[in-house]
Design a protein around this motif. Structure first.
Motif, PDB file in Angstrom:
ATOM      1  N   LEU A  98      53.050  82.952   4.876  1.00  0.00           N
ATOM      2  CA  LEU A  98      53.834  82.280   5.629  1.00  0.00           C
ATOM      3  C   LEU A  98      53.017  81.446   7.045  1.00  0.00           C
ATOM      4  O   LEU A  98      51.777  82.078   6.836  1.00  0.00           O
ATOM      5  CB  LEU A  98      55.554  82.630   6.805  1.00  0.00           C
ATOM      6  CG  LEU A  98      55.696  81.698   7.535  1.00  0.00           C
ATOM      7  CD1 LEU A  98      56.687  80.325   7.318  1.00  0.00           C
ATOM      8  CD2 LEU A  98      56.229  82.732   8.606  1.00  0.00           C
ATOM      9  N   ASN A  99      53.098  80.210   6.750  1.00  0.00           N
ATOM     10  CA  ASN A  99      51.509  79.477   7.056  1.00  0.00           C
ATOM     11  C   ASN A  99      52.853  78.137   7.728  1.00  0.00           C
ATOM     12  O   ASN A  99      52.805  77.472   7.121  1.00  0.00           O
ATOM     13  CB  ASN A  99      50.452  79.006   5.754  1.00  0.00           C
ATOM     14  CG  ASN A  99      49.900  79.612   5.176  1.00  0.00           C
ATOM     15  OD1 ASN A  99      50.783  80.228   4.729  1.00  0.00           O
ATOM     16  ND2 ASN A  99      48.332  79.468   5.352  1.00  0.00           N
ATOM     17  N   ILE A 100      52.069  77.850   9.144  1.00  0.00           N
ATOM     18  CA  ILE A 100      52.685  76.771   9.608  1.00  0.00           C
ATOM     19  C   ILE A 100      51.430  76.649  10.168  1.00  0.00           C
ATOM     20  O   ILE A 100      50.492  77.586  11.134  1.00  0.00           O
ATOM     21  CB  ILE A 100      53.738  77.647  11.157  1.00  0.00           C
ATOM     22  CG1 ILE A 100      54.556  78.382  10.115  1.00  0.00           C
ATOM     23  CG2 ILE A 100      54.170  76.254  11.680  1.00  0.00           C
ATOM     24  CD1 ILE A 100      55.403  77.513   9.342  1.00  0.00           C
ATOM     25  N   ALA A 101      51.222  75.550  10.936  1.00  0.00           N
ATOM     26  CA  ALA A 101      49.902  74.803  10.619  1.00  0.00           C
ATOM     27  C   ALA A 101      49.684  74.040  11.894  1.00  0.00           C
ATOM     28  O   ALA A 101      50.268  74.841  13.650  1.00  0.00           O
ATOM     29  CB  ALA A 101      50.575  72.791  10.405  1.00  0.00           C
ATOM     30  N   ASP A 102      48.736  74.726  12.631  1.00  0.00           N
ATOM     31  CA  ASP A 102      47.928  74.562  13.505  1.00  0.00           C
ATOM     32  C   ASP A 102      48.418  73.278  14.870  1.00  0.00           C
ATOM     33  O   ASP A 102      48.428  72.660  14.076  1.00  0.00           O
ATOM     34  CB  ASP A 102      46.488  74.566  13.521  1.00  0.00           C
ATOM     35  CG  ASP A 102      45.520  74.958  15.303  1.00  0.00           C
ATOM     36  OD1 ASP A 102      46.489  75.401  16.241  1.00  0.00           O
ATOM     37  OD2 ASP A 102      44.760  74.096  15.069  1.00  0.00           O
ATOM     38  N   GLY A 103      48.786  73.931  15.954  1.00  0.00           N
ATOM     39  CA  GLY A 103      49.348  72.587  16.322  1.00  0.00           C
ATOM     40  C   GLY A 103      50.588  72.469  16.139  1.00  0.00           C
ATOM     41  O   GLY A 103      51.529  71.926  17.012  1.00  0.00           O
ATOM     42  N   ALA A 112      44.963  70.911   2.768  1.00  0.00           N
ATOM     43  CA  ALA A 112      44.340  70.623   3.752  1.00  0.00           C
ATOM     44  C   ALA A 112      45.340  71.173   5.276  1.00  0.00           C
ATOM     45  O   ALA A 112      44.313  71.836   6.235  1.00  0.00           O
ATOM     46  CB  ALA A 112      45.031  69.471   4.224  1.00  0.00           C
ATOM     47  N   LEU A 113      46.598  72.211   4.778  1.00  0.00           N
ATOM     48  CA  LEU A 113      46.893  72.571   5.540  1.00  0.00           C
ATOM     49  C   LEU A 113      46.416  73.962   6.179  1.00  0.00           C
ATOM     50  O   LEU A 113      46.134  74.682   5.486  1.00  0.00           O
ATOM     51  CB  LEU A 113      48.295  73.173   5.074  1.00  0.00           C
ATOM     52  CG  LEU A 113      49.481  73.632   6.280  1.00  0.00           C
ATOM     53  CD1 LEU A 113      50.194  73.044   6.982  1.00  0.00           C
ATOM     54  CD2 LEU A 113      50.119  74.227   5.273  1.00  0.00           C
ATOM     55  N   LYS A 114      45.953  73.957   7.873  1.00  0.00           N
ATOM     56  CA  LYS A 114      45.032  74.861   7.808  1.00  0.00           C
ATOM     57  C   LYS A 114      45.763  75.801   9.312  1.00  0.00           C
ATOM     58  O   LYS A 114      47.084  74.614  10.128  1.00  0.00           O
ATOM     59  CB  LYS A 114      44.233  74.404   9.099  1.00  0.00           C
ATOM     60  CG  LYS A 114      43.363  73.744   8.273  1.00  0.00           C
ATOM     61  CD  LYS A 114      42.617  74.907   6.622  1.00  0.00           C
ATOM     62  CE  LYS A 114      41.497  73.930   5.777  1.00  0.00           C
ATOM     63  NZ  LYS A 114      40.753  74.753   4.666  1.00  0.00           N
ATOM     64  N   VAL A 115      46.100  76.929   9.815  1.00  0.00           N
ATOM     65  CA  VAL A 115      46.954  77.754  10.653  1.00  0.00           C
ATOM     66  C   VAL A 115      45.376  78.010  12.052  1.00  0.00           C
ATOM     67  O   VAL A 115      44.144  77.723  11.740  1.00  0.00           O
ATOM     68  CB  VAL A 115      47.081  78.742  10.127  1.00  0.00           C
ATOM     69  CG1 VAL A 115      48.695  79.103   9.438  1.00  0.00           C
ATOM     70  CG2 VAL A 115      46.012  80.028   9.915  1.00  0.00           C
TER      71      VAL A 115
END
Length: 140
Positions: free
Chosen positions: A69-74, A2-5
């Motif tokens: 590399l995916n860092i979550a939106d927010g 579910a992780l979203k950029v």
């Protein structure tokens, strides 16, 4: 999964599900990890180890570096991306097969180039497909 950029970054990085699908058949070369702050999931990072970008070229050397590399939106601009890149750097150092960390990125407004250059990566002048290749010396 579910992780979203941020929506404007989706064109620059594949979703976690795709990364895991690519990592699964490559346990010796792919190193997927979740990034947590306490109990909160804030990111995903995947490293690669000992990959040749152009296996047909006898001068091409094995490389290790940052695959995704995916860092979550927010959750961006809080040091989580830097932390993840440092974890990859530390794992490459621990394995001891190369003195460089390699990353590739696509150019474009909102892309990751300023982030990587700010961490000390430098353009090599090479391209991997349509992506820029950058490297960081482990001793930097």
């Amino acid at each position: 999964m579910a992780l979203k950029v941020r929506p404007d970054q989706e064109r620059f990085v594949s979703p976690v599900a795709q990364s895991l699908a690519e990592a699964y058949p490559r346990p010796d070369t792919a190193w997927p990890r979740l990034v947590y702050d306490g109990d909160e999931l804030v990111g995903f990072v995947m490293a690669f180890f000992d990959i040749r970008f152009d296996p047909e070229n006898p001068d091409d050397r094995p490389r290790s570096g940052l695959w995704r590399l995916n860092i979550a939106d927010g959750k961006q601009r809080r040091g989580y991306g830097r932390f993840a890149v440092e974890a990859v750097r530390d794992e490459i150092r621990r394995r001891g097969r190369t003195r460089l960390v390699t990353v590739t990125w696509a150019e474009g407004e909102g892309g990751p180039e300023p982030f990587y250059l700010g961490l000390g990566f430098r353009r090599t002048g090479e391209m991997s497909g349509d992506q820029i290749v950058g490297e960081l010396d482990l001793d930097a």
